[in-house]
Motif scaffolding. Structure first.
Motif, short mmCIF file in Angstrom:
data_model
loop_
_atom_site.label_atom_id
_atom_site.label_comp_id
_atom_site.label_asym_id
_atom_site.label_seq_id
_atom_site.Cartn_x
_atom_site.Cartn_y
_atom_site.Cartn_z
N TYR A 271 -1.65 -0.95 5.49
CA TYR A 271 -0.71 -0.29 6.39
C TYR A 271 -1.12 -0.52 7.84
CZ TYR A 271 1.38 1.84 2.33
OH TYR A 271 2.03 2.02 1.14
N ALA A 276 3.41 -5.29 9.06
CA ALA A 276 4.77 -4.71 8.98
C ALA A 276 5.77 -5.83 8.74
CB ALA A 276 5.10 -3.98 10.26
N TYR A 304 6.09 -2.38 4.70
CA TYR A 304 4.95 -3.30 4.85
C TYR A 304 4.97 -4.41 3.81
CZ TYR A 304 3.22 0.14 8.12
OH TYR A 304 3.11 0.99 9.18
N GLU A 307 4.65 -4.24 -0.20
CA GLU A 307 4.82 -2.83 -0.55
C GLU A 307 6.00 -2.62 -1.50
OE1 GLU A 307 4.78 1.47 1.70
OE2 GLU A 307 5.93 -0.12 2.65
N ARG A 479 4.46 4.06 -2.07
CA ARG A 479 4.77 5.15 -1.15
C ARG A 479 6.12 5.74 -1.56
NH1 ARG A 479 6.04 4.40 5.00
NH2 ARG A 479 6.48 2.30 4.30
N ARG A 493 1.90 8.74 0.42
CA ARG A 493 1.29 7.50 -0.04
C ARG A 493 0.55 7.78 -1.33
NH1 ARG A 493 -1.41 4.63 5.19
NH2 ARG A 493 0.44 4.74 6.47
#
Lengths: 496, 245
Positions: A271, A276, A304, A307, A479, A493
């Protein structure tokens, strides 16, 4: 596993001890074939009883004939979709196949799996009134039932709204309200709880239980509440000669269904700003939701690299709208979305977002429009300029991975689950950076869902999944973002 | 999906009784087809545009023209060769009539809730099945419009861009895949709709109860006043052409 004779014996024993509402005896059914191949039996020589005053959960994997069974019970098949039916379906003294569906209005009611197929009036209130007006009830009774269900299903603000404008879960609530107003002897709910949020699932199941309704719930996966509120559990057992139904207890049903929470391997997510992938800041979007304006307001949200982000929240909380903004289908009134371009982040245009993000709609039928599976898969590849031989090879790979079968098959007659797999296969081939799965888990088994997620995750840089199943969100994501009334309420998270 | 023309509002057109409104709609439909000449038809159109602007968002004032411009162009191109006497005058009159009809219906649907239209039709003792057919049309025409946009979105997502197409024939060509998909969807809807209707009791040979007709639209005083206003409007419009002539 019972032979038909044993089945008959079991039914006899069952009849001696239990009061039943419906009896299905030696049911065999197959659809007409639309190709040169002979169609296979959906059910073969299967017999079972539906008990009175209890909640019965019948599990079945996708394509096991759940929807067909519902429609057979309501006398809609073979009348409207053709097919060859033998055996008896009786509701008390009534032979279902000898009745028109309208004669069964107060006897058996269904909520279809796809609400779009069942809603036809221009306003919600009329949707509820339509069957009531056919029941020869007094005006006072119609009015009283209408008010009761409007109140119970919290539809007051949608009374004069067009049902087509409601969210998926709200449509299911409306259909439950229609059924509740009619209050038939047997309620058949075809995967009704999947698009409802946890509070509504519990409220409806508790009410059905307390009122001692005779309910048959068809489900392709287990949810916690079924164990709490279900009284009888059965399963559709797949067989080559035709599927078979057994009510043999929850443990056996779950074992046969073989559907457990998937274990998805998730890569580590860093993170950090430099990882990103997509950044939303100051997003504001107002739209007319039924009779009131609905505001989506997101101060900041970043997705991200690598993710899997889960969006969770009640029906109508703005999850789908947020995702439509993210993939460029809706332009926000305010705010900006930046995407990664090499080392830097840059503000994305509508076309950038369309190329960056794939979006699997809640309803696959809005996304599948070509005559065959092959055509569906080829369209995007042709657009990407991929040579025909290379495209064919990729299509073969995708059909194998997503278990789609013959590429010449028309999607229009495929099961709901298979249409969802085709929808996923299309985006698998399109190679987007981000993929959004909007309630893709509804109507398919957990392991099918896990398979789709695994395949897409391996292909794209990040996945956003929208679900009403918190256990699934916890099992499959890094998340969880909880949304309510168009805003982010909570962000969590998960330790991986 | 936003699938209705109706826009919330508090204009005089919104508050006008739908029963009187539907009679005025019918009156103007006939009126537009009567041979009153360019000035009268032009005046009617102008009034309808003004009504449209004050009843809902003024920025949507020209939306009916935007929606029908290809047809207006076709009328403008194809009408003159068929008339020897005053082809331009006849073409303009046709254009004015066609545009007025579009404005008339847009104004009606933008200011009247669908449920009220159906109640009104039932109040006028329209047979149940006929009212149901109109109800379905009012529900499914905009619904299929919504499906069109959903499928267009799906195409955009699949293609990865929202193309700006300038040429007319390219625009028509780009419509074909979306329209084909909508048509397939619409055809698929037919058996599902039949199933759903019959399952909810349609086909029962006995008489149906009609709760909402009895419950709503009871305001007799308002109805009387609005009917009176409608008659005055109709008389004014019938007498006006004689002033110009």
């Amino acid at each position: 596993m019972f032979s038909s004779r044993q089945n008959g014996y079991n039914l006899l024993l069952f009849e001696l001890y239990m009061e039943h509402i419906a009896a299905i005896n030696n049911l065999t059914f197959k659809y007409h074939s639309y190709t040169s191949k002979q169609s296979a039996n959906i059910f073969s020589d299967t017999s079972f009883l539906l008990e009175k005053g209890v909640i019965q959960i019948l599990y079945g994997r996708p394509e096991s004939g759940k929807t067909t069974l519902c429609r057979l019970l309501a006398g809609l098949i073979p009348m409207y979709q053709g097919g060859t039916l033998s055996g008896d379906i009786t509701l008390g003294e009534i032979q279902i196949r000898e009745q028109h569906a309208f004669q069964l209005l107060s006897k058996i009611g269904i909520v279809f799996q796809d609400p779009e197929e069942q809603l036809f009036m221009p306003v919600c209130e009329d949707e509820i009134l339509f069957p009531l007006e056919h029941l020869e009830l007094s005006h006072e009774e119609i009015g009283s039932r209408l008010e009761q269900v409007i109140d119970f299903y919290d539809l007051q603000q949608y009374r004069t709204s067009n049902p087509a404008n409601l969210s998926g879960g709200e449509k299911k609530r409306l259909l439950m309200a229609v059924l509740d107003a009619v209050d038939p002897e047997l309620w058949v709910l075809d995967e009704t709880f999947e698009e409802l949020d946890i509070n509504w699932r519990e409220k409806i199941l508790r009410s059905l239980k307390e009122r001692g309704k005779s309910v048959l719930i068809l489900a392709s996966k287990d949810i916690d509440l079924y164990e709490t509120y279900g009284d009888r559990f059965g399963v559709i057992i797949k067989r080559d000669s035709g599927n078979h139904i057994e009510f043999s207890g929850r443990e056996h049903a779950i074992e046969v269904l073989g559907d457990t929470l998937p274990s998805i391997e998730l890569s580590e997510v860093l993170y950090a700003h430099e990882r990103a992938l997509c950044n939303m800041t100051g997003l504001q979007f107002t739209y007319k939701h039924s009779n009131h304006d609905f505001l989506i307001s997101i101060d900041a949200l970043t997705l991200y690299d690598q993710e899997v982000l889960a969006l969770y929240g009640p029906n109508g909380s703005g999850k789908s709208t947020l995702c439509k903004i993210l993939c460029g289908l809706i332009s926000p009134n305010e705010g900006k979305i930046s995407i990664r371009d090499g080392e830097k982040m840059r503000v994305a245009s509508e076309n950038d977002l369309l190329r960056h993000t794939g979006y699997l709609f809640q309803n696959p039928d809005f996304q599948i429009f070509l005559p065959t599976i092959g055509d569906e898969l080829k369209l995007g590849l042709t657009r990407m300029g991929i040579q025909s031989s290379e495209a064919d090879q990729r299509i073969r790979e995708a059909t194998d991975l997503f278990d789609l079968g013959d590429v010449e098959q028309p999607p229009a007659i495929m099961s709901y689950g298979k249409r969802k797999r085709l929808q996923a296969a299309v985006y698998y081939l399109l190679e987007r950076k981000v993929c959004i799965l909007d309630e893709t888990d509804s109507g398919i088994s957990l392991d099918d869902y896990a398979k789709i997620l695994e395949l897409l995750k391996g292909r794209v840089d990040a996945v956003i999944l929208i679900t009403h199943d918190m256990r699934l969100a916890e099992a499959c994501s890094h998340r969880i973002i909880e949304m309510k009334d168009g805003e982010i309420q909570k962000e969590r998270r998960l330790c991986r | 999906m936003q699938m209705t023309l109706f826009q919330q509002g508090n204009s005089i057109f919104h508050r006008f009784d739908p029963r009187a409104k539907i009679l005025l709609l019918l009156f103007f439909l006939v009126y537009i087809f009567l041979p009153f000449g360019l000035i009268v038809h032009g005046t009617v159109l102008l009034l309808l545009i003004i009504a449209s602007a004050v009843s809902t968002d003024w920025r949507d004032m020209f939306s009916p023209i935007i929606a029908i411009w290809p047809i207006l162009i076709l009328i403008a191109l194809l009408t003159p060769p068929f008339y020897r006497e005053d082809p331009i005058g006849i073409t303009i009159e046709l254009l004015l009539r066609f545009t007025s009809i579009s404005y008339l219906f847009t104004l009606f649907f933008k200011t009247t809730e669908m449920s009220m239209i159906i109640l009104t039709l039932r109040w006028f003792r329209l047979p149940y099945n006929a009212a149901l057919v109109i109800t379905m049309a009012l529900r499914f025409i905009p619904y299929l419009g919504g499906v069109y946009h959903q499928i267009q979105d799906a195409h955009k997502l699949r293609m990865g861009s929202a193309e700006k197409i300038n040429r007319f024939y390219q625009k028509i060509r780009s419509l074909i895949p979306v329209l084909t998909s909508v048509m397939i969807y619409a055809i698929k809807t037919i058996p599902e709709l039949s199933m759903s209707l019959e399952h909810r009791g349609f086909g029962i040979p006995r008489k149906t109860s009609r709760l909402r007709v009895y419950k709503s639209l009871k305001n007799g005083h308002k109805l009387f006043t609005h009917m009176g206003i409608s008659v005055i409007i109709a008389v004014i419009f019938i007498l006006t052409p004689s002033i110009f002539n």
